[in-house]
Design a protein around this motif. Sequence first.
Motif, short mmCIF file in Angstrom:
data_model
loop_
_atom_site.label_atom_id
_atom_site.label_comp_id
_atom_site.label_asym_id
_atom_site.label_seq_id
_atom_site.Cartn_x
_atom_site.Cartn_y
_atom_site.Cartn_z
N LEU A 1 0.81 -1.22 0.00
CA LEU A 1 0.00 0.00 0.00
C LEU A 1 0.84 1.28 0.00
O LEU A 1 0.37 2.32 -0.44
CB LEU A 1 -0.93 0.00 1.22
CG LEU A 1 -1.96 -1.13 1.22
CD1 LEU A 1 -2.61 -1.26 2.58
CD2 LEU A 1 -3.02 -0.87 0.17
N CYS A 2 2.04 1.16 0.52
CA CYS A 2 2.90 2.36 0.60
C CYS A 2 3.87 2.42 -0.57
O CYS A 2 4.92 3.06 -0.48
CB CYS A 2 3.69 2.35 1.93
SG CYS A 2 2.65 2.42 3.39
N TRP A 3 3.52 1.75 -1.66
CA TRP A 3 4.45 1.65 -2.78
C TRP A 3 4.85 3.01 -3.35
O TRP A 3 5.93 3.17 -3.91
CB TRP A 3 3.84 0.78 -3.88
CG TRP A 3 2.59 1.37 -4.49
CD1 TRP A 3 1.34 1.23 -4.03
CD2 TRP A 3 2.50 2.20 -5.65
NE1 TRP A 3 0.44 1.91 -4.80
CE2 TRP A 3 1.13 2.52 -5.81
CE3 TRP A 3 3.43 2.72 -6.55
CZ2 TRP A 3 0.68 3.33 -6.84
CZ3 TRP A 3 2.96 3.52 -7.59
CH2 TRP A 3 1.60 3.82 -7.73
N ASN A 4 3.97 4.00 -3.23
CA ASN A 4 4.30 5.30 -3.85
C ASN A 4 4.80 6.34 -2.85
O ASN A 4 4.85 7.51 -3.17
CB ASN A 4 3.09 5.83 -4.62
CG ASN A 4 1.92 6.10 -3.70
OD1 ASN A 4 1.95 5.67 -2.55
ND2 ASN A 4 0.93 6.80 -4.18
N VAL A 5 5.11 5.86 -1.62
CA VAL A 5 5.64 6.81 -0.63
C VAL A 5 7.13 6.99 -0.87
O VAL A 5 7.92 6.06 -0.73
CB VAL A 5 5.40 6.29 0.81
CG1 VAL A 5 5.99 7.25 1.84
CG2 VAL A 5 3.91 6.08 1.06
N LYS A 6 7.48 8.18 -1.29
CA LYS A 6 8.89 8.49 -1.56
C LYS A 6 9.30 9.63 -0.62
O LYS A 6 8.77 10.74 -0.74
CB LYS A 6 9.10 8.92 -3.02
CG LYS A 6 8.64 7.87 -4.04
CD LYS A 6 9.65 6.75 -4.13
CE LYS A 6 9.30 5.78 -5.25
NZ LYS A 6 8.04 5.03 -5.00
N CYS A 7 10.23 9.32 0.28
CA CYS A 7 10.64 10.35 1.23
C CYS A 7 12.17 10.52 1.21
O CYS A 7 12.91 9.58 0.92
CB CYS A 7 10.24 9.97 2.66
SG CYS A 7 8.45 9.83 2.86
N SER A 8 12.57 11.72 1.57
CA SER A 8 14.02 11.98 1.67
C SER A 8 14.55 11.27 2.93
O SER A 8 13.76 10.93 3.82
CB SER A 8 14.26 13.48 1.75
OG SER A 8 13.55 14.01 2.85
N PRO A 9 15.87 11.06 3.01
CA PRO A 9 16.42 10.33 4.17
C PRO A 9 16.03 10.95 5.51
O PRO A 9 15.79 10.23 6.48
CB PRO A 9 17.93 10.39 3.94
CG PRO A 9 18.08 10.56 2.47
CD PRO A 9 16.90 11.35 2.01
N ASP A 10 15.93 12.28 5.57
CA ASP A 10 15.59 12.89 6.86
C ASP A 10 14.10 12.72 7.22
O ASP A 10 13.68 13.03 8.32
CB ASP A 10 15.98 14.38 6.86
CG ASP A 10 15.22 15.16 5.80
OD1 ASP A 10 15.11 14.65 4.66
OD2 ASP A 10 14.73 16.26 6.10
N GLN A 11 13.31 12.26 6.28
CA GLN A 11 11.87 12.02 6.57
C GLN A 11 11.53 10.52 6.50
O GLN A 11 10.37 10.17 6.29
CB GLN A 11 11.01 12.81 5.57
CG GLN A 11 11.09 14.32 5.81
CD GLN A 11 10.17 15.08 4.87
OE1 GLN A 11 10.06 14.74 3.69
NE2 GLN A 11 9.54 16.11 5.38
N GLU A 12 12.52 9.73 6.69
CA GLU A 12 12.33 8.27 6.64
C GLU A 12 11.31 7.79 7.68
O GLU A 12 10.65 6.77 7.50
CB GLU A 12 13.70 7.60 6.85
CG GLU A 12 13.74 6.10 6.72
CD GLU A 12 13.55 5.43 8.06
OE1 GLU A 12 13.12 4.26 8.05
OE2 GLU A 12 13.81 6.05 9.10
#
Lengths: 186, 98
Positions: free
Chosen positions: A9-20
Amino acid sequence: MRLPTPADLCWNVKCSPDQEWIERTLRIAVENVWPQALEAAHSRNGHGSHVVEIVESAIEHAVCRLKTGDPLGPEQVTQLLQRLVLQEVRRRRRANGRMVFVGSSDELPPTPVRNPQIQIDCALDLKIILQGEPPDVRLALLLRYSRFRWSEIAAALGTTEAAVRLRCKRAIERIREKQEGEQHES
Amino acid sequence: MIVALSRSSRKDAVTLTEHPFIPFDNEDDSLLFEKLQEHVLAHYPNPERKGCPDPAVLKSLIDNPGDVTLVELNDLHIFKCAECTRLLMELREKKKQS
């Protein structure tokens, strides 16, 4: 329905390293929210077939909000996701014109005819009701309809009153049933 | 089986019927046929008299019911014709009065 993994379900969650932390907390939140999402989708829309799309949409909105705020814990993210899931369910329900689809038309029981004109034709069309009746029964009923007494009809047909009434009994019962049905409809 | 008290069209005739569908009817089905006539008069107008048997045939039906055939009556046409029903009722009423 099989529980999809949070990764599904989270396949499209793209976050920067600081928002991991967003992806990590969202996965926990998805696991927490899934049963409630499935139930909400089923009770409000009549089926749960769109629950994956609903949760994915809620995740997308959640990510947008979480990216602009301070880091949150799994419980807070779960509450946010719950709220967004319910919003999405309501939005889809409104988009469907407030119609609630429960099952398919194949599952519906046969319903009585609603067109008033058809109803009249079906309910009390004596020509149709008496189709297949022998000629003597048809004539006897025509005579009774013309206000002849049963004894007069019997005399005209050369039989007894009991015999002619017995011959017409089944047809009269069918007429009664149709007439009663029409009275209930009107 | 539902047993219901029924009333005839005549005040003095009160009978019991065991029929479950029409609780209020008399035992010779008069009320049923009266209702059918009302239904036909209300729902099957036929001012152009399409398919109607000759009025003489209807008069013959009232005067000598044993002499008229279904073919002469155009089978069950009367059951779907307000004009024939009205004429039959008038002829029958005249016959009763004479």
